[in-house]
Motif scaffolding. Structure first.
Motif, PDB file in Angstrom:
ATOM      1  N   MET A  28     -11.731   3.838   9.990  1.00  0.00           N
ATOM      2  CA  MET A  28     -10.686   3.386  10.894  1.00  0.00           C
ATOM      3  C   MET A  28     -10.219   4.569  11.735  1.00  0.00           C
ATOM      4  SD  MET A  28      -7.250   2.779   8.555  1.00  0.00           S
ATOM      5  CE  MET A  28      -6.218   1.815   9.644  1.00  0.00           C
ATOM      6  N   ARG A  29      -9.946   4.281  13.026  1.00  0.00           N
ATOM      7  CA  ARG A  29      -9.473   5.353  13.910  1.00  0.00           C
ATOM      8  C   ARG A  29      -7.959   5.474  13.815  1.00  0.00           C
ATOM      9  NH1 ARG A  29     -11.642   8.630  17.363  1.00  0.00           N
ATOM     10  NH2 ARG A  29      -9.969   9.134  18.782  1.00  0.00           N
ATOM     11  N   TYR A  30      -7.474   6.707  13.779  1.00  0.00           N
ATOM     12  CA  TYR A  30      -6.033   6.915  13.763  1.00  0.00           C
ATOM     13  C   TYR A  30      -5.529   6.994  15.206  1.00  0.00           C
ATOM     14  CZ  TYR A  30      -6.590   8.259   8.818  1.00  0.00           C
ATOM     15  OH  TYR A  30      -6.883   8.276   7.479  1.00  0.00           O
TER      16      TYR A  30
ATOM     17  N   HIS B 161      -2.557  -1.680   4.889  1.00  0.00           N
ATOM     18  CA  HIS B 161      -3.934  -1.826   5.397  1.00  0.00           C
ATOM     19  C   HIS B 161      -4.633  -0.517   5.719  1.00  0.00           C
ATOM     20  CE1 HIS B 161      -3.188  -6.055   5.319  1.00  0.00           C
ATOM     21  NE2 HIS B 161      -2.100  -5.886   6.066  1.00  0.00           N
ATOM     22  N   TRP B 162      -4.019   0.599   5.313  1.00  0.00           N
ATOM     23  CA  TRP B 162      -4.724   1.873   5.497  1.00  0.00           C
ATOM     24  C   TRP B 162      -5.953   1.881   4.601  1.00  0.00           C
ATOM     25  CZ3 TRP B 162      -3.353   4.545   9.514  1.00  0.00           C
ATOM     26  CH2 TRP B 162      -2.024   4.567   9.928  1.00  0.00           C
ATOM     27  N   GLN B 163      -7.046   2.431   5.103  1.00  0.00           N
ATOM     28  CA  GLN B 163      -8.258   2.533   4.269  1.00  0.00           C
ATOM     29  C   GLN B 163      -8.348   3.947   3.694  1.00  0.00           C
ATOM     30  OE1 GLN B 163     -11.325   1.562   7.043  1.00  0.00           O
ATOM     31  NE2 GLN B 163     -10.435  -0.453   7.414  1.00  0.00           N
ATOM     32  N   PRO B 164      -9.031   4.099   2.525  1.00  0.00           N
ATOM     33  CA  PRO B 164      -9.217   5.455   2.000  1.00  0.00           C
ATOM     34  C   PRO B 164      -9.879   6.334   3.070  1.00  0.00           C
ATOM     35  CG  PRO B 164     -10.012   3.811   0.435  1.00  0.00           C
ATOM     36  CD  PRO B 164      -9.674   3.074   1.703  1.00  0.00           C
ATOM     37  N   ALA B 165      -9.459   7.597   3.127  1.00  0.00           N
ATOM     38  CA  ALA B 165      -9.958   8.469   4.198  1.00  0.00           C
ATOM     39  C   ALA B 165     -11.428   8.839   3.988  1.00  0.00           C
ATOM     40  CB  ALA B 165      -9.100   9.727   4.287  1.00  0.00           C
TER      41      ALA B 165
ATOM     42  N   LEU C  68      -0.695   3.406  13.842  1.00  0.00           N
ATOM     43  CA  LEU C  68       0.556   3.742  13.136  1.00  0.00           C
ATOM     44  C   LEU C  68       1.546   2.588  13.214  1.00  0.00           C
ATOM     45  CD1 LEU C  68       1.613   7.419  14.019  1.00  0.00           C
ATOM     46  CD2 LEU C  68       1.272   6.422  11.754  1.00  0.00           C
ATOM     47  N   ILE C  69       1.732   2.078  14.431  1.00  0.00           N
ATOM     48  CA  ILE C  69       2.710   0.994  14.631  1.00  0.00           C
ATOM     49  C   ILE C  69       2.264  -0.256  13.873  1.00  0.00           C
ATOM     50  CG2 ILE C  69       3.727  -0.540  16.376  1.00  0.00           C
ATOM     51  CD1 ILE C  69       3.393   1.906  18.337  1.00  0.00           C
ATOM     52  N   LYS C  70       0.959  -0.573  13.998  1.00  0.00           N
ATOM     53  CA  LYS C  70       0.436  -1.783  13.347  1.00  0.00           C
ATOM     54  C   LYS C  70       0.659  -1.718  11.826  1.00  0.00           C
ATOM     55  CE  LYS C  70      -3.916  -4.020  12.851  1.00  0.00           C
ATOM     56  NZ  LYS C  70      -5.305  -3.761  12.923  1.00  0.00           N
ATOM     57  N   ASN C  71       0.361  -0.557  11.240  1.00  0.00           N
ATOM     58  CA  ASN C  71       0.522  -0.431   9.788  1.00  0.00           C
ATOM     59  C   ASN C  71       1.991  -0.383   9.385  1.00  0.00           C
ATOM     60  OD1 ASN C  71      -2.097  -0.198   8.167  1.00  0.00           O
ATOM     61  ND2 ASN C  71      -2.513   0.925  10.060  1.00  0.00           N
ATOM     62  N   ALA C  72       2.815   0.201  10.246  1.00  0.00           N
ATOM     63  CA  ALA C  72       4.244   0.233   9.933  1.00  0.00           C
ATOM     64  C   ALA C  72       4.798  -1.190   9.878  1.00  0.00           C
ATOM     65  CB  ALA C  72       4.991   1.053  10.977  1.00  0.00           C
ATOM     66  N   LEU C  73       4.295  -2.044  10.794  1.00  0.00           N
ATOM     67  CA  LEU C  73       4.803  -3.418  10.857  1.00  0.00           C
ATOM     68  C   LEU C  73       4.200  -4.314   9.786  1.00  0.00           C
ATOM     69  CD1 LEU C  73       4.883  -3.893  14.744  1.00  0.00           C
ATOM     70  CD2 LEU C  73       6.798  -3.385  13.211  1.00  0.00           C
TER      71      LEU C  73
END
Ligand SMILES: Cc1cc2nc3c(=O)[nH]c(=O)nc-3n(C[C@H](O)[C@H](O)[C@H](O)COP(=O)(O)OP(=O)(O)OC[C@H]3O[C@@H](n4cnc5c(N)ncnc54)[C@H](O)[C@@H]3O)c2cc1C
Length: 416
Positions: free
Chosen positions: A1-3, A18-22, A8-13
């Motif tokens: 996934m691209r940062y 939904h963050w994936q392991p780095a 940031l906004i999408k995951n905050a909301l």
């Protein structure tokens, strides 16, 4: 996934769910084109550049602990390219340029902060030496400024200018120098390498190197045998131990270097300052802690902890440079194992074993070299010839006498 700001906004909301392991927790395969031993900054950077620059993606980074558990996560994060000798200048300037583009290249916030590195001078001879170094840098197109006492005072009024045992006479400033967040550098390279297909295998200690008829075949590990067409040893403080598995005796000693951090205070030091009359250097982290360090502990060791006399020596340096530091409480102190080479400069070279490469001897200053070290090692492994800026870092220079003694202290690894 691209940062991105959008992610940031999408995951905050969406509750940060939904963050994936780095990077993946890779299970080692039977055979790789390249195995890199050591998951510090240099090993991970080399893996990234192998994939990114040379299209070699059958690569594993084997780390005996967790990535960044060695010096990569223990250093004081200073980056600079204020070198003078041919052999070093172009290499460290390549590194600085790679730092400058790192966050865009890796799509990762490595917190590169070009806040300047100021080396103080306390005598005429030291000022002359800095003038010479600064001129050499400028001749190579690298920024440097020689400051007089008043200019230093304007920059850092909290230093002891009035009754110091060794009065400050000026300093050499490299404004493009500064700091970068060491853990983030490890994670950024790991994530970018993983995205390109590199396997990062943690808790996988290399215990032997299999060689047949003078050619490397693979490595024995705590997770079984792993075959490899090429193997690169990138083990920093443990270089000699791991190279001995291939029958090599390196011109390297291992020493402990300590670092220290104080409780957090309000913004005080907005640059990196090194004391010229003793070994002490200091900067302030973004959290507010004063981060500082000094000399090696002075004896050979593989222990990641330091002794009290060195702590005392470092604190004395701090007190003589900026006496108000005596009112700040020390929060933590730790040690890292440094692979000190006989001339203070690194090794990026083939070994006498076919297919076995060595990246070692980083001494005090290997963090700033991380990008160029990875870049040049990847070039060497991929093309079987040294990168043009790293041709001097040969292993045989200690036998032929072509030393790169930047500090001018001779074959005294404890002094470099
Ligand atoms: C206290 C301190 C302060 C420093 N400050 C600075 C600074 O301000 N600026 C600067 O430029 N440099 C600094 N340095 C130096 C710099 O941190 C090192 O030169 C550099 O990090 C070394 O490269 P690395 O990151 O790859 O090493 P490391 O992170 O040590 O990576 C080597 C890895 O190899 C692994 N390994 C070892 N043996 C095996 C094995 N058998 N199998 C598998 N894995 C193995 C280790 O676990 C380790 O993770 C400092 C160092 C210390 C200790």
């Amino acid at each position: 996934m691209r940062y991105s700001a959008f992610s940031l906004i999408k995951n905050a909301l969406s509750g940060q769910r939904h963050w994936q392991p780095a990077w993946r927790d890779a299970v080692p395969r039977d055979l790789y084109d390249v195995v890199i031993v050591g998951g510090g900054g240099h090993g991970l950077a080399a893996a990234y550049y192998l994939a990114e620059q040379h299209g070699i993606t059958s690569v594993a980074v084997l780390e005996k602990s967790w990535i960044g558990s060695g010096n990569a996560g223990r250093n004081t994060t200073i980056i600079r390219s204020n070198y003078m000798l041919p052999g070093n200048v172009a290499f460290y300037e390549l590194s600085m340029k790679l730092w400058e583009g790192m966050e865009q290249a890796l799509n990762y916030n490595t917190m590169v902060s070009q806040r300047g590195v100021l080396n103080l001078c306390h005598s005429d001879a030291q000022r002359d030496a800095y003038a010479r170094r600064g001129n050499a840098m400028r001749l190579h197109g690298i920024d440097s400024e020689l400051l007089d006492r008043d200019q230093v005072r304007a920059m850092a009024p909290f230093l002891n200018f009035d009754d110091a045992r060794f009065p400050i006479q000026g300093g050499l400033l490299q404004r493009r120098g500064g700091t970068a967040r060491h853990d983030a550098v490890v994670w950024g390279y790991a994530r970018a390498a993983d995205q390109r297909g590199v396997d990062i295998v943690q808790n996988c200690e290399v215990t032997g190197i299999r060689i047949t008829a003078g050619k490397v075949q693979g490595v024995e590990t705590s997770r079984g045998y792993i075959g490899a067409r090429k193997v690169a040893l990138v083990c920093a403080g443990n270089s000699s131990v791991v190279a001995a598995m291939a029958g090599l005796r390196l011109p390297i000693e291992s020493h402990v270097l300590q670092a220290f951090v104080s409780e957090a205070v309000k913004p005080l030091i907005d640059t990196v300052i090194t004391y010229g009359a003793g070994h002490f250097y200091i900067s302030q982290s973004d959290k507010g802690g004063l981060v500082f360090g000094g000399d090696l502990d002075g004896y050979n060791s593989y222990a990641s902890r330091g002794n009290l006399p060195t702590l005392e020596d470092v604190c004395e340096g701090g007190m003589s440079l900026m006496p108000m530091i005596g009112r700040i409480r020390l929060l933590r102190q730790w040690g890292g194992i440094m692979d000190m080479s006989m001339d203070g400069s690194p090794i990026i070279d083939h070994t006498p074993v076919e297919g076995l490469y060595l990246n070692a001897g980083w001494c005090y200053g290997g963090f700033k070299a991380t990008p160029a070290s990875g870049f040049c090692l990847a070039h060497l492994v991929a093309q079987d010839s040294p990168h043009p800026v790293a041709t001097a870092y040969r292993l045989d220079r200690f036998a032929t006498g072509h030393m790169i003694d930047e500090k001018g202290s001779g074959a005294q690894p404890n002094l470099h």
